[in-house]
Design a protein around this motif. Structure first.
Motif, PDB file in Angstrom:
ATOM      1  N   LEU A 124       0.719  -1.158  -0.108  1.00 13.36           N
ATOM      2  CA  LEU A 124      -0.157   0.005   0.141  1.00 13.36           C
ATOM      3  C   LEU A 124       0.747   1.401  -0.142  1.00 13.36           C
ATOM      4  O   LEU A 124       0.666   2.185  -0.833  1.00 13.36           O
ATOM      5  CB  LEU A 124      -0.910  -0.148   1.373  1.00 13.36           C
ATOM      6  N   GLU A 125       1.685   1.300   0.913  1.00 15.16           N
ATOM      7  CA  GLU A 125       2.600   2.737   0.899  1.00 15.16           C
ATOM      8  C   GLU A 125       3.524   2.752  -0.331  1.00 15.16           C
ATOM      9  O   GLU A 125       3.614   3.854  -0.919  1.00 15.16           O
ATOM     10  CB  GLU A 125       3.566   2.571   2.126  1.00 15.16           C
ATOM     11  N   THR A 165       0.975   3.683  -3.110  1.00 11.13           N
ATOM     12  CA  THR A 165       0.403   5.223  -2.845  1.00 11.13           C
ATOM     13  C   THR A 165       1.326   5.944  -3.489  1.00 11.13           C
ATOM     14  O   THR A 165       0.987   6.837  -4.277  1.00 11.13           O
ATOM     15  CB  THR A 165       0.030   5.311  -1.417  1.00 11.13           C
ATOM     16  N   ILE A 189      -9.250  -4.746  -0.443  1.00 13.34           N
ATOM     17  CA  ILE A 189      -8.605  -3.645   0.159  1.00 13.34           C
ATOM     18  C   ILE A 189      -8.061  -2.606  -0.955  1.00 13.34           C
ATOM     19  O   ILE A 189      -8.097  -1.403  -0.880  1.00 13.34           O
ATOM     20  CB  ILE A 189      -7.462  -4.707   0.871  1.00 13.34           C
ATOM     21  N   TRP A 190      -7.676  -3.467  -2.192  1.00 16.31           N
ATOM     22  CA  TRP A 190      -7.165  -2.502  -3.392  1.00 16.31           C
ATOM     23  C   TRP A 190      -8.265  -1.390  -3.662  1.00 16.31           C
ATOM     24  O   TRP A 190      -7.884  -0.523  -3.964  1.00 16.31           O
ATOM     25  CB  TRP A 190      -6.503  -3.607  -4.172  1.00 16.31           C
ATOM     26  N   SER A 249     -10.581  -0.256  -2.008  1.00 16.93           N
ATOM     27  CA  SER A 249     -11.063   0.816  -1.198  1.00 16.93           C
ATOM     28  C   SER A 249      -9.929   1.619  -0.785  1.00 16.93           C
ATOM     29  O   SER A 249     -10.043   2.751  -0.129  1.00 16.93           O
ATOM     30  CB  SER A 249     -11.249  -0.090   0.197  1.00 16.93           C
ATOM     31  N   THR A 250      -8.773   1.288  -1.303  1.00 14.08           N
ATOM     32  CA  THR A 250      -7.589   2.131  -1.175  1.00 14.08           C
ATOM     33  C   THR A 250      -7.045   2.837  -2.520  1.00 14.08           C
ATOM     34  O   THR A 250      -7.317   3.971  -2.811  1.00 14.08           O
ATOM     35  CB  THR A 250      -6.496   1.659  -0.374  1.00 14.08           C
ATOM     36  N   THR A 251      -6.323   2.101  -3.235  1.00 15.14           N
ATOM     37  CA  THR A 251      -5.656   2.558  -4.272  1.00 15.14           C
ATOM     38  C   THR A 251      -6.756   2.948  -5.504  1.00 15.14           C
ATOM     39  O   THR A 251      -6.322   4.197  -6.135  1.00 15.14           O
ATOM     40  CB  THR A 251      -4.862   1.396  -4.855  1.00 15.14           C
TER      41      THR A 251
END
Length: 1747
Positions: A1390-1391, A1394, A1445-1446, A1448-1450
């Motif tokens: 994620l980090e 991002t 997860i991907w 909802s984030t990226t």
């Protein structure tokens, strides 16, 4: 004193006193000595004659020496006086006293030596008794043999006063000398003087002797050699014979021809005639030129002959083809007491010699004396005796048909000498064929018969070896009459005699005979092969090879044959020519070369035991045969290799020749010059009918010997002639060495042999095979008959059965067969005999009857008009033929006891001639002919089979030695018979000319047909042999076989020989190694050095051998006791070490293909020998050696080396892997020093093994070493790096992807970071920026260290900044960088992702303006839209983590930035609007509410942000997307009964989907309401777009309303557990209608033209809808109204507020419908929000009521 005074006073015949008078002095001295002998006192007649002659001579000498004598006076020894002088010499020779005879002979010898026996009596031109009527006298009259006195009777008594006046003095002298030899009882002194005198006569150059006289001189010397018991006498006689032969043959060779004399005259006819006359006078005149000493003579009392001596005992030959025993006794002299001293020869050998020589002389005519004018009548003498021939009638017929091809009276000196050489040579040949007495033991080498044959063969050998050019000389001798032409050369005239002589001698059981014959055979092959092709075939095929294949043949005989064949096979060109002239010749059915090699190999591998215990004369044994066969085999293999080398040297630019015509040097010592000549040049002699050899060497016999002047033993130059005949030139050109044509001929021969074999088994199948293969165009009887007659090798029994069949086709073929035979002019028995030689007569009477009928018809037709015909009709011949067959069986069948008599035969044939009797004499002749000579097949296969069976059975122990000898003798006799038959059949057939070899391509076929037999024999022998010399030969043969295999790329053969040789090294079993194994090692290394270019897969055996040697060397250095001393010495010997080093260092000389094979083999050995690393070291070494090869070759080499480093670098043994990587680093350092061409990417390939090792090596230590190696290379060679950057970056990419050690991972990134920071510019320059970012992406992906991953992302961002700083946009590099960020976004943590996402859109926003539209399109397609692939493409999920997860984030961040980017670069991305809408649609339809809300928000943002850019078509897409979204989110499943079916789990899933859709529908309705509420968006939408939205909202409203009104359905869903309460779509109903009313009221109140155009439509939708809603709300029951009031409140507000906004006209028109409904609202509880709106409506209504 007296002699010197006489010489000074007596003038000579030519005006000189130095020649004739000294001879007179010799005569005076001899007469005085005779008178003074005491033996003379007892011979008064001799004393008186000598005294009278002496007084006469002295008186003449005194007169000649007086001062008053004129200088031109006649010579003292006038012809008349010399004839008178011979009376005392004749009387002396007739005496019984050896002393007296010796004195007389000495005198005669001196007279001959001084050339004074010259008179005017012409030479007698003796006729040949075979052609009496064919020789005409010069004056035109015919001479008869009986019209002249016998030569034998022309003795002293012929003329009382001395020698006969009708006989030349020289002939008288020779005959007188010859008569002094009375056999073995002759005194030795007399023998010496006889030999001396005869040698002087033969050697005389001014008064030569010819014909009978010459033969008599040779015969007498011959007899002395045979009968003398003194070794000294025999030696002198043999030496004299050698000198005589040298003189005869050299004179024939060097005498100028008439053409040469005319040519030397310069072309003038007058000068040419004068010169010709001068040339003839040099031989024909009897003038004495000087008083110089006579020619050097052999002094019998002091020394041996000076000519090359032959052995005292030599080989003899078989009986002659013609019976010349018609004059068996020696001539006797007449008169005086001479008869008492001239006795017939006592020894059988001398009698045969007399017969043969005399008969030979009688068959050759002698010209008239050269001193006699041409118009003078020739005085002839008859033959020496009568002759009764006992030869068969067919031979008599042939002998009667010969004639001289040139008149002897007009013969030139060259022709005379050539004829002399011919008759002598023919006599020698016939002597060599004389049979040996059956009672004479073969071991009796002292017998005269054996010595005679041996000596004759030795003299034949002398003629062939010393005077090969003689055989090309023109020779006018008797030739067969008829259609044939006269012999054109000496060899043509004598080939039959020579062939029979050698053939029968080769088949002799006597060792001395066949050894001498083998010497002659070798000489024939070496010197005369071009003209004796058919004879050589017979010698080899019928004699030598048959004997070698016989188990009963004595070891000595086999050894001798093998030695002779070895001598031939040592000549490369001859060996190749044997193959191309016989094995590739359809006319020669036997494959001689193949058979020869196979027999030799068989004898090598399976030596036979001797049939008899060795005798003193037969000391050879089986081991000797074995050794001789090995030598022959090795010699042949050596010659094959040598021929290849010779042709290569000729083909090379500095070889002085060309590929088609190798210029060969002498391989055999000759007395002739060695310079070869070409056809058509002056000075070259070619035999007619022979091909002109191309590039021949000294062994090419006739052509080479006659090509240039040759020095004969007497110092004269050999004559030469030019061959300019067009036909001969055409024949030569036609028979050039054409390998392709010869291959075709070989195939034809194979086809023919197959046909013959098939015919011999099944004749009809054989004929059909010929037709099918096109050999016979059709089944025409004539064609088949012609093939049957002219094809050798057919089984005559099968042939007879086939021709005798009763089928019509067979009968027609038999008739054509018989019609093709010629019987004209033959006697009946001869014709029948000739007819039955073609096949074996069948046993069935019907078949015999058919044969005899056709024969009779054919014979009668051919001889009907003949004068001697006795048959009235064909029936007579038929009956007689049948009768003769019966007679032949009766007389010669051993089972018949009572045989037919002559009278019985006559009686049986009465009345058969048209009811008349045949002449009795004729029938008697037939009977006698059959009785004397049985009609049988000369080459009867049954007899041959019986002989072979007898020989095969003699190995039995129970068989006696005598029986074995008899069986073997029978086999040899059968061979001799076959030789005669073969010569007879080949004489009738036209035989092909000899083809001279000039190409090496033949060796391939030669080797292919024999290599298996050679390998089997050599390998077996090498395994068993312990003899050093023998082993050396075998290893040398192996070497030659490998050389041949390599020369023609024969992989199978090469591998077989190399593998066998490698196996014999026994390096795998050191304890068993012997000297021969060491030799095998050296041979293998030696041949690898020379033939490396063609070794291919065989390099593996060589390099394994070297590896094993090095292993032994290491073992010896570590533990000397581990191996033997011999092995230590061999492995460390200088020869082995140097050879090994040369193999590796010499790899640079290998061609491009060979070096690949070499490297591949070395890699295999290197892998096999691990953990030893010797071969790996050598790999590095040869890589250094070959690094400068052209890139094409080096690529092929490294393709193998790279794979090997891949494999060995991944080895489990770390030490091995370390060494491999360090070696690769060293090679890389070296290679990187070389500049890489722009079009090559070989640095990348060279460094690729590093990548493979780090990917597959489990040891982190080895991987760390690889990184260190790379680091060193980058630091040291970064300037030279080109394509190597790609391989280096690939190594780090693999480490980043696979590495598990954080330490190594960080270390490797440090190296990458250094490359990125220091050398990124160089990387970009060479086009590997993409690989650099790919490597950084690999580090970003790695989860081993987030710190490194983040640094890698930063590195990518720095790379983008570098790209941004560039003046020009490199789209490939930009795309690589952007795609790298995309990859990180999709796959990393994620980090990391991002940060990458921010960098990606930041880069696009900051630098997108520099990008082209096409590049933007690519970015959008391959990067931007690919980011959302998990949404747009089902199944495509991000590789980093869970999709939810991907998403909802990226994805949320990416989608917002993407829509923002889309708006920023709308013009560049407008073409992707549809894709964006699809993306947003996909996001909205996700079950993830957050994403759906984001999608609707983004869609709203897209419309609000880009309303200015959206065109009508774009709005169509947008509105269409809204419609699709509404349709997709409508919960149609609520109306489907199947929704409540299924299991609870399935129902729950369905319910969940319905709920999601309902939620999404509400979200869409809300978004539409918000978007349409934005004024600039509403204003941008055309009416049709708004109506599209209206229809969509209306559909949603109607669906929700219908569902809410269906209480039964709602109840069913509620009962099924869909919801805890009764389900409804009230929210959707009210929201959709609210949005719908909002849009309609907005449009209704819009005064724009576009809106006004659709006002009726809007009004038609709006007013009823609003009315219906108010009515429905009014009609609600109080509970429902109260419960749903909040839901309907926005709807009511929208209607009320809309009504207020109506213009006056519209409000006035519609208020009536709304007024009541509005008033009704007051009946219910009105919320605070509704009151103002309702109040406004009522106030507006009040206005209209007031008005």
């Amino acid at each position: 004193m007296f002699q010197s005074q006489s010489q000074s006073r007596i003038p000579s015949q030519l005006g000189s006193a130095t020649s004739a008078n000294p001879a007179a002095v010799f005569v005076v001295a001899a007469l005085e000595k005779l008178i003074g002998l005491k033996e003379t006192k007892r011979l008064p007649k001799l004393r008186e004659s000598a005294t009278a002659t002496l007084n006469t001579l002295k008186s003449l000498l005194d007169d000649a020496s007086s001062d008053t004598a004129p200088r031109s006076a006649a010579p003292v020894l006038s012809p008349e006086l010399m004839r008178k002088m011979f009376e005392p010499l004749q009387l002396a020779c007739a005496s019984r006293s050896a002393v007296i005879i010796a004195v007389s002979l000495d005198c005669i010898a001196k007279l001959i030596s001084y050339n004074v026996l010259v008179d005017n009596v012409p030479y007698r031109a003796d006729e040949d008794i075979e052609s009496t009527h064919d020789l005409a006298r010069p004056d035109g009259s015919t001479t008869a043999a009986a019209s002249r006195p016998s030569t034998a009777s022309a003795g002293p008594a012929a003329t009382p006063g001395g020698a006969s006046d009708s006989q030349p003095l020289i002939e008288t002298a020779v005959e007188l000398v010859c008569e002094c030899n009375i056999g073995e009882n002759t005194d030795e002194k007399v023998h010496l003087q006889v030999v001396k005198a005869l040698l002087a006569a033969v050697s005389s150059s001014l008064v030569p002797i010819h014909g009978n006289v010459l033969l008599k001189a040779v015969r007498t010397t011959w007899n002395i050699f045979l009968v003398s018991k003194s070794p000294q006498i025999q030696m002198v006689a043999q030496g004299s014979l050698n000198q005589m032969m040298n003189m005869v043959f050299s004179r024939a060779l060097t005498a100028p021809t008439q053409a040469q004399l005319l040519m030397a005259a310069g072309g003038s006819s007058i000068a040419g005639a004068a010169l010709l006359a001068a040339g003839s006078a040099s031989v024909r005149t009897s003038s004495i030129a000087s008083t110089s000493a006579p020619p050097s003579q052999v002094a019998p009392e002091s020394s041996a002959p000076s000519s090359p001596p032959t052995a005292p005992t030599a080989a003899a030959a078989a009986p002659p083809a013609e019976d010349d025993a018609d004059s068996g006794a020696a001539a006797s002299s007449s008169g005086g007491g001479a008869a008492a001293h001239v006795a017939p020869a006592t020894a059988s050998g001398s009698g045969e010699l007399d017969s043969s020589l005399e008969a030979s002389a009688q068959r050759l005519p002698l010209p008239a004396s050269p001193a006699v004018p041409a118009q003078q009548e020739i005085v002839t003498a008859g033959p020496s005796g009568s002759s009764t021939s006992t030869m068969p009638s067919d031979q008599l017929l042939r002998r009667a048909s010969v004639s001289f091809s040139r008149d002897p009276a007009s013969s030139t000196p060259a022709e005379l000498f050539a004829r002399d050489a011919y008759i002598v040579f023919r006599a020698l040949c016939k002597l060599s064929t004389k049979g040996i007495n059956e009672n004479l033991q073969a071991s009796d080498i002292r017998s005269t018969a054996i010595q005679s044959r041996v000596l004759s063969l030795q003299l034949i050998l002398l003629a062939i070896k010393s005077y090969p050019a003689l055989f090309a000389k023109p020779c006018y001798v008797p030739a067969p009459a008829g259609p044939g032409v006269a012999p054109s050369s000496f060899l043509d005239a004598s080939r039959t005699h020579l062939g029979l002589a050698v053939g029968r001698a080769l088949a002799s059981p006597v060792a001395l005979v066949y050894k001498a014959a083998l010497d002659v055979f070798v000489a024939v092959v070496l010197h005369l092969r071009h003209a004796m092709k058919k004879e050589i075939e017979v010698f080899l095929s019928e004699v030598l090879l048959n004997i070698m294949e016989m188990k009963a043949a004595t070891p000595t005989q086999k050894v001798s044959i093998l030695a002779a064949l070895t001598e031939i096979m040592r000549k490369p060109q001859i060996l190749v020519e044997i193959y191309i002239n016989y094995d590739c010749n359809p006319e020669a059915l036997d494959n001689i070369y193949e058979r020869l090699l196979n027999v030799s190999a068989k004898l090598v591998s399976a030596p036979q035991l001797p049939a008899d215990p060795p005798t003193p004369q037969d000391l050879a044994n089986a081991s000797d045969v074995h050794r001789a066969a090995l030598e022959a085999l090795c010699a042949s293999l050596h010659s094959l290799a040598e021929w290849i080398a010779v042709c290569k040297r000729s083909a090379s630019p500095d070889g002085g020749g060309n590929a088609g015509a190798p210029h060969l040097h002498h391989q055999h010592s000759l007395s002739t010059a060695s310079t070869p000549a070409t056809p058509g040049q002056p000075g070259v002699v070619h035999l007619p009918g022979t091909a002109s050899p191309v590039g021949n060497n000294g062994n090419n016999g006739l052509a080479s010997a006659a090509a240039s002047p040759a020095t004969a033993p007497n110092g004269a130059l050999a004559a030469s002639a030019s061959a300019t005949d067009d036909a001969a030139a055409g024949a030569a050109a036609e028979l050039e060495d054409n390998p392709e044509e010869l291959i075709n001929r070989k195939q034809q021969k194979m086809l023919l042999n197959e046909a013959i074999q098939l015919f011999n088994k099944k004749p009809k199948k054989g004929i059909q095979f010929l037709v099918d293969r096109g050999v016979l165009p059709s089944k025409s009887p004539e064609l088949i008959a012609h093939w049957l007659i002219n094809t050798e090798g057919l089984n005559k029994r099968e042939l007879g059965d086939y021709l005798g069949e009763g089928d019509e086709d067979n009968i027609a073929i038999m008739h054509a067969f018989v019609d093709a035979l010629e019987f004209g002019g033959q006697s009946f028995v001869d014709a029948l005999r000739h007819f039955l030689q073609h096949f074996r007569l069948p046993g069935e009477s019907q078949k015999i009857d058919r044969f005899m009928l056709k024969f009779a018809e054919r014979y009668y037709a051919a001889n009907r008009d003949h004068a001697e015909n006795v048959f009235a009709n064909p029936d007579t011949a038929y009956v007689l033929a049948y009768s003769v067959i019966m007679l032949n069986t009766d007389l010669h069948n051993p089972q018949v006891r009572k045989r037919m008599t002559k009278d019985d035969f006559v009686r049986n044939n009465r009345g058969i001639n048209d009811n008349k009797d045949l002449p009795v004499e004729f029938l008697h002749g037939v009977f006698d002919a059959i009785a004397a000579n049985e009609i049988k097949l000369k080459d009867d296969p049954l007899a041959a089979a019986a002989a072979k069976a007898a020989v095969a059975s003699i190995t039995a122990v129970s068989v006696s030695r005598k029986a074995r000898r008899e069986a073997f003798a029978l086999a040899l006799e059968e061979i001799a018979t076959k030789v005669e038959v073969a010569f007879d059949s080949k004489r009738r057939r036209k035989y092909g000319t000899w083809i001279a070899a000039s190409h090496s391509e033949h060796v391939r076929n030669m080797f292919e047909v024999t290599w298996m037999a050679n390998l089997a024999a050599l390998s077996m022998l090498l395994q068993k042999s312990a003899d050093a010399a023998e082993t050396a030969m075998i290893l040398d043969a192996f070497k030659h076989c490998i050389v041949v295999s390599c020369s023609f790329d024969l992989d199978l053969e090469r591998n077989a020989f190399v593998t066998t040789l490698s196996n014999f090294t026994l390096l795998n079993n050191a304890n068993e190694m012997r000297e021969k194994n060491f030799g095998a090692i050296k041979t293998l290394l030696d041949v690898a050095l020379t033939q490396g270019n063609a070794f291919k897969k065989s390099w593996l055996d060589v390099l394994r051998c070297i590896s094993q040697l090095e292993r032994f060397h290491v073992v010896a250095s570590e533990d000397p006791s581990g191996i033997s001393n011999a092995l230590q010495q061999e492995t460390t010997s200088q020869g082995v070490v140097v050879a090994t080093d040369k193999i590796y260092s010499g790899s640079v000389k290998l061609n491009g293909t060979a070096i690949v094979d070499f490297v591949e083999a070395l890699c295999t050995v290197s892998w096999d020998e691990i953990p030893r690393m010797y071969s790996l070291t050598k790999l590095v070494e040869i890589s250094y050696y070959n690094m400068n090869r052209i890139r094409v070759e080096w690529v092929a080499i490294w393709a193998i080396l790279g794979q090997h480093f891949n494999r060995i670098g991944c080895h489990a043994n770390e030490q091995v892997a370390y060494f491999a990587m360090d070696s690769l680093r060293q090679l890389s350092m070296k290679f990187l020093e070389m500049a890489e061409l722009s079009n090559f990417k070989f640095q990348r390939e060279f460094l690729r093994p590093f990548e493979h090792v780090v990917a597959h090596q489990p040891s982190s230590n080895v991987r760390e070493m690889v990184v260190q190696c790379i680091q060193q290379m980058v630091q040291a060679r970064h300037v030279q790096l080109r394509s190597g950057w790609k391989a280096i970056l690939a190594v780090f990419a693999v480490i980043a992807a696979q590495e598990t050690s954080e330490k190594l991972f960080s270390f490797s990134y440090d190296v990458v970071k250094a490359i990125e920071s220091r050398h990124l510019g160089a990387v970009r320059e060479h086009g590997y920026f993409t690989d650099a970012v790919t490597t950084l992406v690999a580090y970003c992906r790695a989860k081993l260290s987030q710190k490194v991953s983040l640094q890698a992302v930063e590195a990518i961002h720095r790379g983008i900044r570098v790209l941004a700083d560039a003046d020009k946009v490199d789209e490939a590099e930009w795309f690589a960088a952007l795609h790298a960020l995309y990859t990180v976004i999709v796959e990393c943590e994620l980090e990391v992702r991002t940060r990458a996402l921010n960098y990606l859109f930041s880069a696009l926003r900051d630098h997108g303006a520099r990008f082209s539209a096409a590049f933007w399109q690519r970015i959008a397609s391959e990067i931007l839209f690919e980011l959302f692939a998990p949404v747009t493409r089902p199944g495509a999920v991000p590789r980093g983590e869970d999709l939810s997860i991907w998403l909802s984030t990226t994805l949320i961040a990416a989608l917002r930035q993407f829509i923002d980017l889309f708006g920023t670069f709308y013009d560049q991305l407008v073409h992707k609007l549809g894709d964006v809408l699809v993306l947003l649609k996909a996001c909205i339809l996700q079950e993830n509410e957050t994403l759906a809300r984001l999608g609707t928000s983004c869609l709203q943002q897209l419309m609000e942000s880009n309303y200015k850019h959206l065109h009508n078509a774009d709005w169509d897409l947008v509105c269409g997307t809204w419609k699709e979204l509404f349709v997709a989110t409508t919960a149609y499943a609520l109306q489907d009964p199947a929704t409540v079916a299924g299991t609870p789990e399935e129902q729950q899933a369905k319910f969940q989907q319905i709920i999601v859709k309902c939620v999404l529908q509400l979200l869409l309705i809300q978004t539409v309401l918000e978007v349409t509420s934005v004024d600039h968006v509403y204003a941008s939408l055309q009416s049709r777009h708004l109506l599209m939205l209206v229809d969509t909202l209306e559909a949603s409203y109607e669906f929700a309303r219908a569902f809410n009104g269906n209480l039964e359905l709602r109840t069913s869903l509620w009962k099924s557990g869909f919801t805890k309460q009764l389900p409804n779509l009230l929210k959707q109903e009210t929201s959709s209608v609210t949005c719908l009313l909002h849009i309609l009221f907005h449009m209704y109140g819009d005064a724009s033209l576009d809106r006004m155009s659709v006002l009726p439509v809007v009004e038609a939708k709006l007013i009823p809808l609003a009315v219906n809603i108010l009515e429905a709300y009014r009609d609600l029951d109080p509970d429902s109204r109260k419960r749903n009031a909040s839901a309907w409140k926005p709807v009511l507000l929208t209607i009320l507020n809309g009504l207020v906004l109506f213009d006056d006209d519209s409000f006035k028109r519609h208020i009536k419908r709304f007024y009541r409904l509005s008033i009704d609202l007051l009946m219910y509880e009105v919320s605070e929000e509704l009151r103002p709106s309702l109040h406004a409506v009522l106030i507006r209504t009040e206005q209209f009521i007031e008005h």
